[in-house]
Design a protein around this motif. Structure first.
Motif, PDB file in Angstrom:
ATOM      1  N   ARG A 128      -6.205   9.693 -17.459  1.00  0.00           N
ATOM      2  CA  ARG A 128      -5.373  10.611 -16.682  1.00  0.00           C
ATOM      3  C   ARG A 128      -6.228  11.480 -15.772  1.00  0.00           C
ATOM      4  N   LEU A 129      -7.335  11.996 -16.301  1.00  0.00           N
ATOM      5  CA  LEU A 129      -8.209  12.845 -15.488  1.00  0.00           C
ATOM      6  C   LEU A 129      -8.816  12.047 -14.342  1.00  0.00           C
ATOM      7  N   GLU A 130      -9.246  10.813 -14.614  1.00  0.00           N
ATOM      8  CA  GLU A 130      -9.828   9.982 -13.565  1.00  0.00           C
ATOM      9  C   GLU A 130      -8.803   9.698 -12.473  1.00  0.00           C
ATOM     10  N   SER A 131      -7.564   9.407 -12.865  1.00  0.00           N
ATOM     11  CA  SER A 131      -6.512   9.148 -11.883  1.00  0.00           C
ATOM     12  C   SER A 131      -6.208  10.399 -11.068  1.00  0.00           C
ATOM     13  N   TYR A 132      -6.191  11.542 -11.728  1.00  0.00           N
ATOM     14  CA  TYR A 132      -5.949  12.828 -11.054  1.00  0.00           C
ATOM     15  C   TYR A 132      -7.027  13.085 -10.005  1.00  0.00           C
ATOM     16  N   ARG A 133      -8.290  12.884 -10.399  1.00  0.00           N
ATOM     17  CA  ARG A 133      -9.387  13.091  -9.455  1.00  0.00           C
ATOM     18  C   ARG A 133      -9.265  12.149  -8.260  1.00  0.00           C
ATOM     19  N   LYS A 134      -8.952  10.890  -8.542  1.00  0.00           N
ATOM     20  CA  LYS A 134      -8.870   9.885  -7.479  1.00  0.00           C
ATOM     21  C   LYS A 134      -7.796  10.234  -6.460  1.00  0.00           C
ATOM     22  N   LEU A 135      -6.623  10.620  -6.930  1.00  0.00           N
ATOM     23  CA  LEU A 135      -5.533  10.929  -6.006  1.00  0.00           C
ATOM     24  C   LEU A 135      -5.806  12.215  -5.229  1.00  0.00           C
ATOM     25  N   LEU A 136      -6.419  13.202  -5.864  1.00  0.00           N
ATOM     26  CA  LEU A 136      -6.769  14.428  -5.146  1.00  0.00           C
ATOM     27  C   LEU A 136      -7.802  14.138  -4.055  1.00  0.00           C
ATOM     28  N   ARG A 137      -8.819  13.327  -4.386  1.00  0.00           N
ATOM     29  CA  ARG A 137      -9.835  12.975  -3.383  1.00  0.00           C
ATOM     30  C   ARG A 137      -9.200  12.255  -2.202  1.00  0.00           C
ATOM     31  N   GLU A 138      -8.322  11.308  -2.505  1.00  0.00           N
ATOM     32  CA  GLU A 138      -7.671  10.556  -1.428  1.00  0.00           C
ATOM     33  C   GLU A 138      -6.825  11.474  -0.556  1.00  0.00           C
ATOM     34  N   ASN A 139      -6.084  12.372  -1.183  1.00  0.00           N
ATOM     35  CA  ASN A 139      -5.241  13.274  -0.414  1.00  0.00           C
ATOM     36  C   ASN A 139      -6.085  14.200   0.471  1.00  0.00           C
ATOM     37  N   GLN A 140      -7.205  14.679  -0.070  1.00  0.00           N
ATOM     38  CA  GLN A 140      -8.094  15.526   0.714  1.00  0.00           C
ATOM     39  C   GLN A 140      -8.696  14.750   1.884  1.00  0.00           C
ATOM     40  N   HIS A 141      -9.037  13.485   1.631  1.00  0.00           N
ATOM     41  CA  HIS A 141      -9.619  12.649   2.695  1.00  0.00           C
ATOM     42  C   HIS A 141      -8.622  12.451   3.826  1.00  0.00           C
ATOM     43  N   ILE A 142      -7.364  12.181   3.483  1.00  0.00           N
ATOM     44  CA  ILE A 142      -6.337  11.995   4.511  1.00  0.00           C
ATOM     45  C   ILE A 142      -6.169  13.280   5.321  1.00  0.00           C
ATOM     46  N   ALA A 143      -6.125  14.419   4.621  1.00  0.00           N
ATOM     47  CA  ALA A 143      -5.961  15.699   5.321  1.00  0.00           C
ATOM     48  C   ALA A 143      -7.158  15.992   6.217  1.00  0.00           C
ATOM     49  N   ALA A 144      -8.360  15.644   5.733  1.00  0.00           N
ATOM     50  CA  ALA A 144      -9.571  15.944   6.495  1.00  0.00           C
ATOM     51  C   ALA A 144      -9.677  15.110   7.763  1.00  0.00           C
ATOM     52  N   ARG A 145      -9.043  13.946   7.799  1.00  0.00           N
ATOM     53  CA  ARG A 145      -9.097  13.103   8.992  1.00  0.00           C
ATOM     54  C   ARG A 145      -8.471  13.781  10.194  1.00  0.00           C
ATOM     55  N   THR A 146      -7.609  14.750   9.972  1.00  0.00           N
ATOM     56  CA  THR A 146      -6.951  15.433  11.086  1.00  0.00           C
ATOM     57  C   THR A 146      -7.414  16.896  11.225  1.00  0.00           C
ATOM     58  N   ASP A 147      -8.380  17.317  10.384  1.00  0.00           N
ATOM     59  CA  ASP A 147      -8.777  18.721  10.380  1.00  0.00           C
ATOM     60  C   ASP A 147     -10.296  18.803  10.255  1.00  0.00           C
ATOM     61  N   ALA A 148     -10.979  19.061  11.380  1.00  0.00           N
ATOM     62  CA  ALA A 148     -12.436  19.089  11.396  1.00  0.00           C
ATOM     63  C   ALA A 148     -12.987  20.180  10.484  1.00  0.00           C
ATOM     64  N   ARG A 149     -12.361  21.373  10.491  1.00  0.00           N
ATOM     65  CA  ARG A 149     -12.849  22.466   9.646  1.00  0.00           C
ATOM     66  C   ARG A 149     -12.739  22.104   8.166  1.00  0.00           C
ATOM     67  N   GLY A 165       0.824  -1.201   0.000  1.00  0.00           N
ATOM     68  CA  GLY A 165       0.000   0.000   0.000  1.00  0.00           C
ATOM     69  C   GLY A 165       0.856   1.248   0.000  1.00  0.00           C
ATOM     70  N   VAL A 166       0.493   2.207  -0.803  1.00  0.00           N
ATOM     71  CA  VAL A 166       1.208   3.485  -0.837  1.00  0.00           C
ATOM     72  C   VAL A 166       0.183   4.609  -0.750  1.00  0.00           C
ATOM     73  N   GLY A 167      -0.388   4.766   0.446  1.00  0.00           N
ATOM     74  CA  GLY A 167      -1.359   5.824   0.639  1.00  0.00           C
ATOM     75  C   GLY A 167      -0.691   7.188   0.628  1.00  0.00           C
ATOM     76  N   LEU A 168      -1.364   8.167   0.047  1.00  0.00           N
ATOM     77  CA  LEU A 168      -0.817   9.516  -0.017  1.00  0.00           C
ATOM     78  C   LEU A 168      -0.775  10.131   1.378  1.00  0.00           C
ATOM     79  N   TRP A 169       0.165  11.046   1.561  1.00  0.00           N
ATOM     80  CA  TRP A 169       0.268  11.774   2.826  1.00  0.00           C
ATOM     81  C   TRP A 169       0.661  13.218   2.504  1.00  0.00           C
ATOM     82  N   ASP A 170      -0.320  14.129   2.591  1.00  0.00           N
ATOM     83  CA  ASP A 170      -0.055  15.550   2.356  1.00  0.00           C
ATOM     84  C   ASP A 170       0.732  15.742   1.060  1.00  0.00           C
TER      85      ASP A 170
END
Length: 370
Positions: A319-340, A267-272
């Protein structure tokens, strides 16, 4: 003065092959004044670290540099200040990192994991024995760019593609998914590309990344010109291998440079990694600058330059689908630590969902009238 010069010379001659330079020497100065020794971490295991110092390798206690944040914990590639008087010796401090390769931790907690530090080149090993997964390559590259290292995609086992034309097509496909990164086809069995790769990594620190079965250990052995890494046969059924490397190890290459080998990463989950994602999909972000709306989601908005490029065939929809997927994942990871941020994302998703429904209904209405 003479003792100081002799000490400096000894440090330089012993540690330069491991990446020591004037910058690290300057960072170490206050620790040297306290009688500590500089050293590079070549392996970390269960609260202890193997550290190469001017007086040889030591096994040092890392308890003082194990903070709660796993991103800041000691890892392979770090430069350390070691107190040699303890039993065992003690790592008292870490020098500032120039780069750090991070991924999301495997647990459900919102924690990152540092895989390697002070890396100049990130070698993404991809086996040609299996079908190319361009999305996974893009994921590795996003993390590599975010780390501050220069990525290089190494297509291993090139000898398994006997057709030169077919191999060139595979290289071209990966190059399209890796703007700004060199793509090199290599065969450890025949030696193809090994000299080119050795030239690329000479003079810096490289981390070798990839899935199990990607041929990382075989590639490391080819670069060293010796069997320094254990190699196991891959399974015939799925082309995957066991974790030949179980820890991250750092070794100085005979031709210059340093290599950090890593275990196969399932697994290579994105981190920030937002900036890294942007670098991987640079052509999409460049097109987005020409969209009519600054906050265009490239879904169904009028005047979307990204969607226009897909319609005319200059941008692949994958390419666009992959771009969307990685951006969503990165936002999800960031949101797990930021309620706002979580609340903002929920509002944005609702807005875009409503916009998508509106545009879809409008399009159906125009079709009905037509």
């Amino acid at each position: 003065m003479s003792n100081s010069l002799n000490s400096s010379h000894r440090i330089d001659s012993a540690l330069t092959p491991y990446g020591w330079d004037d910058g690290f020497a300057a960072d170490f100065t206050p620790h040297g004044e306290q009688g500590l020794l500089p050293g590079r971490v070549v392996r970390v295991d269960r609260g202890l670290a193997d550290v190469v110092t001017p007086f040889g390798a030591v096994r040092a206690d890392t308890s003082l540099v194990t903070p709660r944040d796993p991103v800041k914990t000691i890892c392979t590639g770090d430069w350390a200040a070691v107190d040699p008087e303890g039993a065992p010796p003690l790592v008292r401090a870490l020098l500032p990192r120039r780069t750090a390769f991070l991924r999301s931790g495997s647990s459900k907690q919102s924690l990152g994991q540092v895989l390697a530090a002070n890396v100049d080149h990130a070698l993404v090993a991809v086996s040609l024995a299996a079908e190319l997964d361009l999305g996974r390559i893009e994921r590795f590259l996003a993390l590599a760019w975010e780390s501050g290292a220069q990525p290089l995609v190494v297509l291993t086992k090139a000898d398994l593609v006997p057709d030169a034309t077919g191999l060139s097509y595979l290289v071209s496909d990966v190059e399209a998914a890796a703007p700004g990164a060199r793509v090199l086809a290599v065969s450890a069995a025949t030696g193809e590309g090994v000299d080119d790769l050795a030239s690329e990594v000479r003079g810096g620190t490289s981390v070798l990344l990839g899935q199990s079965g990607a041929g990382k250990s075989t590639l490391a052995n080819a670069l060293f010109g010796a069997d320094v890494m254990e190699v196991r046969a891959i399974r015939d059924a799925d082309g995957k291998g066991r974790h030949t490397t179980t820890t991250r190890n750092l070794l100085a290459l005979p031709g210059g440079g340093v290599l950090i080998d890593t275990p196969g990463l399932r697994g290579v989950g994105l981190w920030d990694a937002e900036a890294g994602v942007g670098q991987v999909f640079a052509e999409i972000e460049e097109l987005a600058d020409d969209c009519r709306f600054q906050d265009c989601g490239h879904l169904a908005e009028p005047g979307c330059a990204v969607l226009a490029a897909i319609e005319e065939g200059s941008l692949a929809e994958r390419r666009l689908e992959s771009y969307r997927k990685l951006l969503r994942e990165n936002q999800h990871i960031a949101a797990r630590t930021d309620a706002r941020l979580r609340a903002e994302l929920r509002r944005e998703w609702k807005r875009r969902s409503a916009q998508g429904r509106f545009m879809g209904e409008a399009k159906r209405g125009r079709s009905a009238r037509g």
